[in-house]
Design an enzyme around this catalytic site. Structure first.
Site, PDB file in Angstrom:
ATOM      1  N   PHE A 103       0.854  -1.188   0.000  1.00 45.99           N
ATOM      2  CA  PHE A 103       0.000   0.000   0.000  1.00 45.99           C
ATOM      3  C   PHE A 103       0.887   1.234   0.000  1.00 45.99           C
ATOM      4  CE2 PHE A 103      -2.310   3.589   1.560  1.00 45.99           C
ATOM      5  CZ  PHE A 103      -3.486   3.518   0.839  1.00 45.99           C
ATOM      6  N   ASP A 120       9.259   3.048   2.110  1.00 47.52           N
ATOM      7  CA  ASP A 120       8.047   3.806   2.422  1.00 47.52           C
ATOM      8  C   ASP A 120       7.781   3.621   3.915  1.00 47.52           C
ATOM      9  OD1 ASP A 120       5.520   4.763   2.899  1.00 47.52           O
ATOM     10  OD2 ASP A 120       4.630   3.932   1.070  1.00 47.52           O
ATOM     11  N   LYS A 150       2.232  10.987   7.251  1.00 46.12           N
ATOM     12  CA  LYS A 150       1.417  10.731   8.441  1.00 46.12           C
ATOM     13  C   LYS A 150       1.925  11.468   9.696  1.00 46.12           C
ATOM     14  CE  LYS A 150      -1.255   6.952   6.769  1.00 46.12           C
ATOM     15  NZ  LYS A 150      -0.849   5.953   5.792  1.00 46.12           N
TER      16      LYS A 150
HETATM   17  C1  PLP Z   1      -1.035   6.022   4.332  1.00 40.39           C
HETATM   18  C2  PLP Z   1       0.071   5.502   3.490  1.00 40.39           C
HETATM   19  C3  PLP Z   1       0.375   6.082   2.255  1.00 40.39           C
HETATM   20  C4  PLP Z   1      -0.464   7.178   1.639  1.00 40.39           C
HETATM   21  O1  PLP Z   1      -0.516   8.330   2.421  1.00 40.39           O
HETATM   22  P1  PLP Z   1      -1.696   9.409   2.161  1.00 40.39           P
HETATM   23  O2  PLP Z   1      -1.296  10.545   3.042  1.00 40.39           O
HETATM   24  O3  PLP Z   1      -2.971   8.767   2.561  1.00 40.39           O
HETATM   25  O4  PLP Z   1      -1.632   9.737   0.708  1.00 40.39           O
HETATM   26  C5  PLP Z   1       1.458   5.585   1.568  1.00 40.39           C
HETATM   27  N1  PLP Z   1       2.209   4.575   2.053  1.00 40.39           N
HETATM   28  C6  PLP Z   1       1.939   3.999   3.237  1.00 40.39           C
HETATM   29  C7  PLP Z   1       2.818   2.894   3.733  1.00 40.39           C
HETATM   30  C8  PLP Z   1       0.852   4.420   3.983  1.00 40.39           C
HETATM   31  O5  PLP Z   1       0.556   3.817   5.149  1.00 40.39           O
END
Ligand code: PLP
Length: 401
Positions: free
Chosen positions: A141, A226, A255
């Protein structure tokens, strides 16, 4: 109708149905607790998917935001502002890297990392134009843009949103042999979550991340971690990669970087990689704005003390000990995670993830289900041990222990 029912019906009439929220309407929040429009209190064991690592309305972060609100909030990057240099220097230092590219949401930062890696591939590595490949993992994700969902393996994230962006190859998460066989001279980057949050808090096999680091170094491929959800204290370290002794070439952050106050994301890397961008080649109107920088500077200062990481490690050990006991009762089939972060697979006889989440809500605890049988626990790192234990007691009651 109750006020809750009225507000939910109105939201459903006037908003796209791209979420299926639990039927609670939050009005205020503080620390690890939220209060709904009926005055009911809920313990927040989701923490905005780790956007609220420091809790709701953390005093230091609200003060930093308020002070900045009285000075200047937005300039665009057409001009310099006096919080930008400090934000970039502090974040680069926290990451042990050289340069920062600020954006707003996680997806934008992932997109920026993809662009940086491709341009690095063409201009530094010497990959023939238009042929760059980025290797990603199954069940990833990384966000919701058209390019990012192009390399998702979740049907609901992809279906009816094509045509898809080419240039990505998907290998099974945790499989080093597949990774090794997929890297070619045209591979510019490997993009991975060091722990897959949305997939259900999947921790890769021991040695996997270190193996990927070795492979990518050997083959002159960038390792992009990520850490949008796993980073900034969630796992008991600043970065989840640290558990495996791995330093990637690029961190993608988001985040918690915005302290639960404003959206702040960033790509952090070397001068070689982020140095590929020239004026006009990439940008964001809001990226690196003064309010975002002011809050993020405070977030970084809080992380530098190490206290939040230590708290996550210590309380996380307690959490996982308690969850192991629950697993031994047979109510739960598997528990995964690190620090104050857990994916819990509910045994089918005890309800779906959604049913357990709804029953927990009725008992004053908010969690999020994922993939049918799983619930995810990721409390604010400021949660007290007493509150965490109370939340776990509600889970035991819901599961009939
Ligand atoms: C939440 C998340 C995203 C996307 O972030 P948004 O601020 O919702 O665009 C990307 N990678 C990971 C691992 C995430 O948990």
């Amino acid at each position: 109708m109750t006020r809750t029912e009225v507000l939910i019906a109105s939201a459903e009439a006037n908003s796209a149905h791209n979420y299926h929220p639990l039927p609670v309407v939050v009005a205020t929040a503080d620390g690890a607790w939220m209060t709904d429009v009926e005055g009911r209190r809920f313990l927040d064991l989701l923490a905005g998917y780790s956007a609220l690592n420091f809790g709701h309305r953390n005093r230091r972060l609200i003060d930093a935001a308020r002070a900045q609100l009285e000075r200047v909030t937005l300039t665009s990057r057409a001009f310099h502002h006096d919080r930008f240099a400090e934000f970039c220097a502090r974040l680069a230092e926290l990451c042990g890297m050289e340069m920062v590219l600020p954006m707003n949401t996680g997806a934008e930062a992932v997109e920026s990392a993809v662009k940086a890696a491709r341009k690095w591939g063409y201009t530094i590595k010497g990959v023939p134009d238009g042929t760059a490949k980025i290797v990603v993992a199954s069940d990833n994700f990384h966000g919701r843009t058209t390019t990012i969902i192009s390399f998702s393996t979740a049907p609901e994230a992809r279906a009816d949103f094509g045509p898809y962006t080419p240039g990505f190859e998907i290998v099974p998460y945790g499989d080093l042999t597949a990774m090794s066989q997929t890297l070619t001279q045209n591979t510019v980057a490997v993009l991975l979550e060091p722990i897959q949050g949305e997939a259900g808090v999947l921790v890769p096999p021991a040695g996997y991340l270190a193996g990927v680091r070795e492979l990518t170094r050997e083959r002159n491929v960038l390792f992009i971690a990520d850490e949008i959800q796993s980073g900034l204290g969630r796992t008991g370290r600043t970065f989840a990669c640290e558990h495996d002794g791995v330093v990637p070439d690029m961190y993608v952050l988001g985040k918690a970087l915005g302290g639960g106050v404003v959206p702040v994301s960033a790509v952090v890397s070397s001068a070689e990689v982020l140095g590929v961008f020239r004026p006009g080649e990439h940008g964001s109107t809001f990226g690196g704005n003064p309010l975002a920088c002011a809050v993020a500077i405070e977030v970084i200062a809080m992380l530098r003390s190490g206290e939040f990481q230590a708290r996550s490690a210590e309380l996380g050990e307690h959490l996982h000990r308690e969850l192991a006991v629950l697993r031994d009762t047979g109510r739960v089939t598997q528990v995964r995670g690190r620090g104050l972060w857990a994916g819990i697979d509910i045994a089918p006889a005890y309800g779906t993830g959604r049913e357990v989440s709804e029953k927990l809500m009725d008992r004053g605890v908010l969690v999020k289900d994922t993939h049918g049988a799983t619930i995810r626990i990721a409390p604010p790192l400021v949660i007290s041990k007493e509150d965490l234990d109370w939340g776990l007691a509600q889970l035991r009651t819901v599961l009939g222990v």
